[in-house]
Every structure is written in C-alpha cells, then in structure tokens.
Design a protein around this motif. Structure first.
Motif, mmCIF file in Angstrom:
data_model
loop_
_atom_site.group_PDB
_atom_site.id
_atom_site.type_symbol
_atom_site.label_atom_id
_atom_site.label_comp_id
_atom_site.label_asym_id
_atom_site.label_seq_id
_atom_site.Cartn_x
_atom_site.Cartn_y
_atom_site.Cartn_z
ATOM 1 N N UNK A 1 21.226 65.241 84.806
ATOM 2 C CA UNK A 1 20.169 66.190 84.428
ATOM 3 C C UNK A 1 19.528 65.817 83.101
ATOM 4 N N UNK A 2 20.293 65.197 82.211
ATOM 5 C CA UNK A 2 19.699 64.735 80.956
ATOM 6 C C UNK A 2 18.687 63.626 81.228
ATOM 7 N N UNK A 3 19.025 62.724 82.133
ATOM 8 C CA UNK A 3 18.066 61.680 82.512
ATOM 9 C C UNK A 3 16.828 62.288 83.162
ATOM 10 N N UNK A 4 17.028 63.307 84.003
ATOM 11 C CA UNK A 4 15.886 63.963 84.647
ATOM 12 C C UNK A 4 14.977 64.607 83.602
ATOM 13 N N UNK A 5 15.567 65.228 82.590
ATOM 14 C CA UNK A 5 14.775 65.817 81.506
ATOM 15 C C UNK A 5 13.950 64.745 80.798
ATOM 16 N N UNK B 1 14.710 70.675 70.131
ATOM 17 C CA UNK B 1 13.999 69.557 70.775
ATOM 18 C C UNK B 1 13.110 68.840 69.758
ATOM 19 N N UNK B 2 12.986 67.529 69.939
ATOM 20 C CA UNK B 2 12.140 66.708 69.069
ATOM 21 C C UNK B 2 11.875 65.383 69.785
ATOM 22 N N UNK B 3 11.106 64.528 69.137
ATOM 23 C CA UNK B 3 10.881 63.175 69.645
ATOM 24 C C UNK B 3 11.897 62.229 69.002
ATOM 25 N N UNK B 4 12.586 61.472 69.833
ATOM 26 C CA UNK B 4 13.597 60.560 69.296
ATOM 27 C C UNK B 4 13.994 59.582 70.398
ATOM 28 N N UNK B 5 14.930 58.707 70.078
ATOM 29 C CA UNK B 5 15.479 57.804 71.079
ATOM 30 C C UNK B 5 16.239 58.628 72.123
ATOM 31 N N UNK B 6 16.056 58.284 73.393
ATOM 32 C CA UNK B 6 16.815 58.970 74.443
ATOM 33 C C UNK B 6 18.323 58.740 74.275
ATOM 34 N N UNK B 7 18.697 57.581 73.756
ATOM 35 C CA UNK B 7 20.114 57.303 73.542
ATOM 36 C C UNK B 7 20.717 58.288 72.551
ATOM 37 N N UNK B 8 19.928 58.763 71.606
ATOM 38 C CA UNK B 8 20.403 59.773 70.661
ATOM 39 C C UNK B 8 20.822 61.039 71.418
ATOM 40 N N UNK B 9 20.024 61.447 72.384
ATOM 41 C CA UNK B 9 20.329 62.636 73.167
ATOM 42 C C UNK B 9 21.618 62.448 73.965
ATOM 43 N N UNK B 10 21.785 61.265 74.531
ATOM 44 C CA UNK B 10 23.009 60.969 75.271
ATOM 45 C C UNK B 10 24.222 61.088 74.349
ATOM 46 N N UNK B 11 24.103 60.559 73.141
ATOM 47 C CA UNK B 11 25.223 60.580 72.199
ATOM 48 C C UNK B 11 25.567 62.000 71.760
ATOM 49 N N UNK B 12 24.553 62.798 71.453
ATOM 50 C CA UNK B 12 24.789 64.193 71.069
ATOM 51 C C UNK B 12 25.531 64.918 72.176
ATOM 52 N N UNK B 13 25.065 64.733 73.398
ATOM 53 C CA UNK B 13 25.673 65.365 74.561
ATOM 54 C C UNK B 13 27.104 64.873 74.765
ATOM 55 N N UNK B 14 27.298 63.565 74.728
ATOM 56 C CA UNK B 14 28.611 62.977 75.017
ATOM 57 C C UNK B 14 29.664 63.398 74.007
ATOM 58 N N UNK B 15 29.291 63.532 72.741
ATOM 59 C CA UNK B 15 30.281 63.908 71.728
ATOM 60 C C UNK B 15 30.895 65.275 71.986
ATOM 61 N N UNK B 16 30.196 66.136 72.697
ATOM 62 C CA UNK B 16 30.755 67.441 73.036
ATOM 63 C C UNK B 16 31.388 67.431 74.424
ATOM 64 N N UNK B 17 30.693 66.919 75.413
ATOM 65 C CA UNK B 17 31.164 66.960 76.799
ATOM 66 C C UNK B 17 32.359 66.047 77.035
ATOM 67 N N UNK B 18 32.492 64.994 76.266
ATOM 68 C CA UNK B 18 33.545 64.002 76.503
ATOM 69 C C UNK B 18 34.657 64.083 75.472
ATOM 70 N N UNK B 19 34.796 65.231 74.834
ATOM 71 C CA UNK B 19 35.835 65.437 73.821
ATOM 72 C C UNK B 19 36.859 66.431 74.363
ATOM 73 N N UNK B 20 38.103 65.992 74.492
ATOM 74 C CA UNK B 20 39.185 66.835 74.993
ATOM 75 C C UNK B 20 40.165 67.113 73.859
#
Length: 309
Positions: A123-127, A211-230
């Motif tokens: 869904x992040x890629x779709x956004x 929301x802002x304009x930035x590298x898409x990889x930045x968005x992936x990293x922000x998301x991953x740091x929360x979703x992939x932390x156990x």
C-alpha cells in the motif's frame, strides 16, 4: 492521536449542525498519537473522526487536506474529508482548525505479522505511484538540516555519549544526503497506529499531516522502523516482507537498495529527536499515550552496527 483541546456535547452538536451528517449520538476522545486532538463521533448517519489541529493553521493544512481529498475520492483505504453545507473542508472549533472525516473500519495492530508487513509495503508503493504526478508544495522535514534543528532544541538535555552518537550520525548523513533517489509525495509517518486492519486485511491508512516531498526510500524507512521492530529488536525478516510487498508494485533501484541502511538510520535519528522534543515540551494532554524516544536510539545503534557487521 490524542486529546489536548476538550469539547462539550453542546459544542459538538452545534459544530455538526453545519453538516449534512446527521445528529451526534455519541463521542469519545482518541488517545493514540502525539500532535493533534481527535474524537470518534457517532451520528445518526454514520461514524466520523473529528480532528482539531493544535499547531497548524488553515494555510498550512490546506495542501494536506487537498491531498487527502485527492486520495480519498479514488481509494477507500484513505479517509475522505467531509464538506459542510457551504462546501468547506476546514472549519473552526474552540479556536482550532477542525476537520471531519469518515471513520474507517478496523483497528490498529500492535504486533504485525510478516504478511501484514507485506500488505503495508504494497500500500505504501501504491500511495507513491498514485501521487507520482501530484503537485505538492510541502518540502521535506526529514533532511539533515531539519534533523539538526531538532537536535539543537534538545542538545542541552542529552548525555555526552548521546551527543557524540548524534553528531557522528549527522556527519555521516550529511556526507551522503545529495545522492539522487526517486521520490515524490511521502506519508512521512506511516506507523502502526496510522493503519487499520480488519480480518487480517488492511482497511485504512490514516494521518497524512506529516506528508511532504522527499525520497520514497525515506518513507519506506520510516515505516519499516516501526512495523519491523519486535520489542525493540529490528526484525530483518519482516523488513524483507515489507520490501517484497512494496516491490510487487514498484521495484527499488540498485541505488535505493544500497542506501536502505542509511535511510533506516536517518529515520531512526529523526524520530528519536522529534520524540525528545515532544517529551521536553511539557505539553499536557487530557488523553494521550506517551511515545518512548529511546526506542529509536536503540534502532539507530542496531542499524549502525548492521552497517559495519
């Protein structure tokens, strides 16, 4: 989401009286999140979320709400802002800009499965793809200069070891920031509490106010740091699932793969500092769930160690 500004039943009745959304029958504050006040409001016609913006003004909010309106008209996963009888999206309540959105079904999850990480990646890629040609005026607040500004606000509160860690990371990020990477509109805050799931399937993506304009990889990293932390430990298998879901729609370039660890570090540093700023602001909320800044310090250290392993 939190509650800093209280509203009464009478105020809600008067406020919703300007909409064709029915009469208010129940409401309650929503404790999740940090920045704004949120209420779940049930009316005779449906369920809505009322947001009171604590720091932003109408001019700052208008581009974000227009983005939400753009997304919400074509994708049911996004909250669709509601207009009043005068076709206004933003109104005022208790001296604060206020917005009503249709409440989406589902709940946030505490411990996402690898499949749910895959879904959020997709869904992040779709956004990103849905907004690739969308003109958005808000520039990044995740770059090195913005992170330095956060650091300066809390530097005096930090230990010598933490200052050394941050200064070293800032230097590293500054040396690599000019790398050209694909980008456009990013969500900027797609944490677990900003997504909803129903019956194991994603049902909503919330809170576009970062929301802002930035590298898409930045968005992936922000998301991953929360979703992939156990429990404070970064789960590389969940990261692989998230990236797999993302790349079903938008494959990453070789350069993006090379900079993935750097972006994870940058995102961890940025949210460590932004949460410290909030922690030291002494901003009281009637209903709030405090966020631990040092989760992101620990993630930063993990990512730095992984880079040198």
């Amino acid at each position: 989401m939190s509650v800093y500004t209280s509203v009464t039943a009478a105020q809600l009745d008067a406020f919703f009286g300007a909409y064709d959304l029915g009469y208010v029958v129940d409401y309650a504050g929503i404790p999740d999140g940090i920045a704004n006040s949120h209420y779940a409001v049930a009316t005779t016609q449906g369920d809505y979320v009322l947001t009171l913006f604590e720091a932003q003004n109408d001019e700052e909010l208008t581009p974000v709400i227009e983005l939400m309106n753009h997304l919400g008209t074509s994708n049911p996963l996004y909250p669709n802002p509601q207009t009043d009888r005068q076709n206004r999206l933003l109104r005022s309540l208790n001296g604060k800009p206020a917005l009503v959105c249709k409440r989406l079904a589902g709940r946030s999850i505490v411990s996402p499965t690898p499949d749910q990480c895959r879904q959020i990646g997709s869904e992040l890629a779709r956004l990103h793809l849905d907004t690739r040609d969308y003109s958005f005026p808000i520039t990044s607040h995740h770059d090195v200069l913005s992170i330095k500004a956060l650091f300066e606000q809390v530097e005096s509160q930090l230990s010598a070891d933490d200052r050394e860690l941050i200064l070293g990371e800032l230097q590293f990020q500054a040396e690599h920031e000019q790398q050209t990477l694909p980008g456009g509109v990013i969500h900027g805050d797609l944490f677990r509490d900003n997504a909803l799931f129903a019956d194991g399937q994603i049902s909503g993506i919330l809170d576009f106010y970062s929301a802002c304009r930035d590298h898409w990889l930045r968005d992936i990293a922000v998301c991953a740091n929360d979703w992939c932390c156990d429990d404070g430990i970064f789960n590389t298998q969940k990261l692989a699932s998230l990236l797999s879901g993302y790349e079903t729609l938008r494959p990453l370039s070789a350069t993006e793969h090379q900079h993935c660890n750097r972006m994870l570090r940058a995102a961890a540093l940025r949210f460590w500092l932004s949460r410290l700023v909030h922690h030291h602001s002494n901003r009281a909320a009637a209903l709030s769930q405090p966020k631990d800044p040092f989760v992101f310090k620990d993630l930063l250290v993990q990512h730095r160690n992984a880079a040198h392993a």
